[in-house]
Design an enzyme around this catalytic site. Structure first.
Site, PDB file in Angstrom:
ATOM      1  N   GLU A 286      -9.844  38.228  -7.116  1.00 42.25           N
ATOM      2  CA  GLU A 286     -10.334  36.905  -7.466  1.00 42.25           C
ATOM      3  C   GLU A 286     -11.313  36.376  -6.414  1.00 42.25           C
ATOM      4  O   GLU A 286     -12.184  35.565  -6.710  1.00 42.25           O
ATOM      5  CB  GLU A 286      -9.140  35.952  -7.622  1.00 42.25           C
ATOM      6  CG  GLU A 286      -9.393  34.752  -8.476  1.00 42.25           C
ATOM      7  CD  GLU A 286      -8.097  34.100  -8.967  1.00 42.25           C
ATOM      8  OE1 GLU A 286      -7.800  34.188 -10.153  1.00 42.25           O
ATOM      9  OE2 GLU A 286      -7.385  33.515  -8.130  1.00 42.25           O
ATOM     10  N   HIS A 307       3.936  61.061  -7.726  1.00 46.47           N
ATOM     11  CA  HIS A 307       4.346  61.768  -8.939  1.00 46.47           C
ATOM     12  C   HIS A 307       3.669  61.177 -10.173  1.00 46.47           C
ATOM     13  O   HIS A 307       4.120  61.407 -11.287  1.00 46.47           O
ATOM     14  CB  HIS A 307       5.859  61.705  -9.088  1.00 46.47           C
ATOM     15  CG  HIS A 307       6.574  62.387  -7.973  1.00 46.47           C
ATOM     16  ND1 HIS A 307       6.949  63.706  -8.006  1.00 46.47           N
ATOM     17  CD2 HIS A 307       6.945  61.936  -6.743  1.00 46.47           C
ATOM     18  CE1 HIS A 307       7.542  64.033  -6.878  1.00 46.47           C
ATOM     19  NE2 HIS A 307       7.549  62.971  -6.090  1.00 46.47           N
ATOM     20  N   LYS A 421      -9.714  29.591 -20.412  1.00 46.03           N
ATOM     21  CA  LYS A 421      -8.787  28.465 -20.559  1.00 46.03           C
ATOM     22  C   LYS A 421      -9.254  27.522 -21.665  1.00 46.03           C
ATOM     23  O   LYS A 421      -8.447  27.034 -22.460  1.00 46.03           O
ATOM     24  CB  LYS A 421      -8.670  27.709 -19.229  1.00 46.03           C
ATOM     25  CG  LYS A 421      -7.971  28.519 -18.145  1.00 46.03           C
ATOM     26  CD  LYS A 421      -7.758  27.685 -16.894  1.00 46.03           C
ATOM     27  CE  LYS A 421      -7.265  28.568 -15.752  1.00 46.03           C
ATOM     28  NZ  LYS A 421      -7.166  27.836 -14.483  1.00 46.03           N
TER      29      LYS A 421
END
Lengths: 433, 433
Positions: A286, A307, A421
């Site tokens: 950010e 792994h 938003k």
């Protein structure tokens, strides 16, 4: 120092073509000087209050009675909040609050999502008479947090009545008018101030991160002491090369510039740093990801991702740098009983501890990476305690700020997230009730 | 179909310059035809036994008594194993075994790391008389799993005696001599066969994933039914464009080829798919990341990462494609009581459910991404049940195999990870006991 920053294997001199050359590094580390001077000025002027937090004690002392009450009076404490409101607290609390830990005090839950299934389950599972809520939104208007808050307020009110709410809900938000603050006033809930000049992703050392830390039983003064030691090293540096965060920033930006290394893998070998990786992802992404710039953070976990991801890391595209966080694990944990490990092919394990195996794995993976020309640095810890956690937090906050200056982006804004938003509110307005 | 694969917003026709052009896509989707024919041949010849698992019932029926005993007799069931031995079971079990779930049966724990601190805490916290262990290592020689196994065997033997071990330890490993198998014989422990022709990252539908699934109380027959429906769609496709996994593979490889998009973000909007993202990371990274090829998988989580990564995704480098996994969430979860949300600025939330908010967030983020020219596809689920989980698992396994063929790499090997294992043994041998 609370950690050793080993960067040798990021350089071409050590690992060949895939590494950073000395001239590029020197250019960038010199460019870090004004960034460090800016930090000094910002600390002195108070323009960056997050830089004054490590030296403060008064605010933590003021929080102690509240933290003690939460620990003593409740079985569960739920933090409602997302992003920077949640990740810092999760990161530090994990020092005491990890799987199988048998610490005292309430269970801590961080509700950072709005999955209706999870929220239904949470409200059904917890005893509202024994549950407290910390509601954290810097702006006081975060839709996810407000909807969680109202849902929890409904359920709690039905269980404990209106008079019981003020004991159970604590709001953290910045001063000034906001819907969260108005609701707090309406329901007579205690409201604590979020410093408006400390952005969410830099708020871990403020009450946002420290109150959950205290509820978990981790010493916040030690966290700040560790952070202060790293801050002082950087602010007191005679030249930028004496500051570990400046060195890290120069290497990261240099590898991007010279080799197009656009991905940065943070790989702790310590389970309790699992949340740290998520906190770092927000901080780095950010702060730097803007104007088409930035590098992509990846949170890995050793030895698990050996792994899972190591094949790609070793043999895939050469577009990553690696930051291992290792612990001196030798001799720790259960010992592999030689009487049970009496098979000849287990000679390498018999009598060793699980920590010996961890130590060997850390070392082997680092070697394998850099011997294959992958730039690899190590944060070596003698111990992971509250001070070491504070040191790591401050290292990465400073490294991020300095890297942003080297990339010529503003580390403190996040201009692109507003669009989503606004769209979410539009879609919500369209849904019929 | 159990999911809808919406790919429109990956193409230049929809999103402009950042998208895939039709000619490149057509070239690649035609190249997928021999890959699909290979899958048909491998299913018919039995060369890829993982493709026969979705149609089988006999092996699951044989496991039912064991699963019932584990559910009835124990408070805790611990899986010891890492990578493909652990991720598949964690992924499917999460359907029933999520935070705050109040299902019946033992607590499931997946110990996939060798952090000595965590293992000490686990052994101290669990009552060994009420704990069972599944020990999973395909090779029978994984150092991490063997050392965990021996530590747990020591502790359990001290608590329940040698006679009690055979009830509490179940080993899963491939046939043929191995140290794990020899130890199982020495301690008279039941041993189940891991199919040697099914690699760890493709083993989720075998007993490796299905036994933990059954212990969690999820229906493994439904998981396989969902997987079979996706497999049949691909094997029965008259042209590759009818196979969702082939379409996904062609888009992914096409975006890499045309735009250098080297990062692929999987972002489910469902908490219970948190482990799914980790399973996918291994599948994609380990299958494709070789010979300098492959793309880097990132596990994100909506809505959480909107508050953490979206700034980078929208405004940082254009080097990523996005796969959202969404759920029809409208109307689900608690409703935001209008009487509590009586502030005018909460009009957009009042009377809505948390699920309405989630639905709006999913939609808004997808739109924001593709309107900013970021290639974005969606896996839209009406419901997340066992069948839908099986469908997603098979989709991504097939997409990965087809993408590997398009990249000319072998999806089934992992040549680069051996070096690290050898080095780890060398370092361990050097540590004094």
């Amino acid at each position: 120092m609370l950690y050793e920053h080993r960067t040798h294997h990021c350089f071409a001199a050590a690992i060949g073509d895939g590494g950073l050359t000395e001239p590029t590094y020197r250019l960038l580390i010199e460019d870090a000087a004004p960034a460090i001077q800016q930090l000094r000025d910002d600390r002195n002027s108070g323009a960056l209050p997050m830089l004054r937090l490590p030296g403060r004690r008064d605010d933590l002392e003021a929080l102690q009675p509240l933290a003690a009450r939460l620990r003593d009076d409740f079985d569960d404490v739920v933090l409602l909040g997302t992003g920077g409101s949640s990740l810092g607290g999760q990161t530090v609390a994990a020092l005491a609050d990890y799987p199988f830990s048998q610490r005292k005090g309430p269970h801590l839950h961080f509700m950072d999502n709005v999955d209706p299934h999870t929220i239904d389950a949470m409200l059904a599972a917890l005893d509202m008479t024994k549950t407290a809520f910390l509601v954290v939104s810097k702006s006081g208007g975060t839709a996810e947090t407000l909807s969680q808050f109202i849902a929890c307020l409904s359920t709690a009110r039905a269980a404990v009545g209106e008079a019981g709410l003020a004991d159970r809900f604590i709001l953290i938000t910045q001063p000034g008018d906001s819907v969260l603050r108005r609701m707090g006033a309406r329901w007579k809930l205690p409201i604590l101030d979020h410093d408006p000049a400390i952005g969410g992703r830099f708020s871990v050392l403020s009450l946002v991160g420290m109150l959950p830390t205290m509820v978990a039983g981790v010493d916040p003064f030690e966290v700040r002491r560790g952070a202060e030691s790293v801050l002082q090293e950087t602010l007191g540096a005679h030249e930028p090369g004496e500051s570990a965060p400046a060195v890290g920033a120069a290497i990261s930006v240099g590898l991007l510039r010279e080799h197009g290394i656009g991905t940065t893998v943070l790989m702790p070998y310590i389970d309790r740093l699992g949340h740290f990786g998520l906190w770092y992802r927000q901080l780095w992404a950010e702060s730097l990801g803007k104007d088409g710039k930035g590098t992509t953070p990846i949170r890995a976990m050793g030895t698990v991702d050996q792994h899972s991801q190591l094949q790609l890391y070793l043999d895939g595209p050469r577009d990553k740098m690696y930051s291992l966080v290792t612990l001196a694990a030798d001799g720790r944990g259960p010992r592999v009983d030689p009487a049970l490990a009496d098979d000849p092919s287990l000679d390498y394990l018999a009598g060793r501890t699980i920590g010996d195996l961890m130590a060997a794995e850390q070392k082997a993976t680092g070697e394998t990476l850099y011997r294959n020309g992958r730039p690899t640095r190590e944060f070596a810890l003698a111990d992971l305690d509250a001070a070491a956690m504070g040191a790591l937090l401050m290292h990465f906050m400073l490294e991020t700020i300095i890297a942003a200056r080297l990339l010529s982006v503003d580390p403190f804004d996040q201009p692109a997230v507003e669009e989503g938003k606004v769209r979410a509110r539009e879609h919500l307005a369209k849904i019929a009730t």
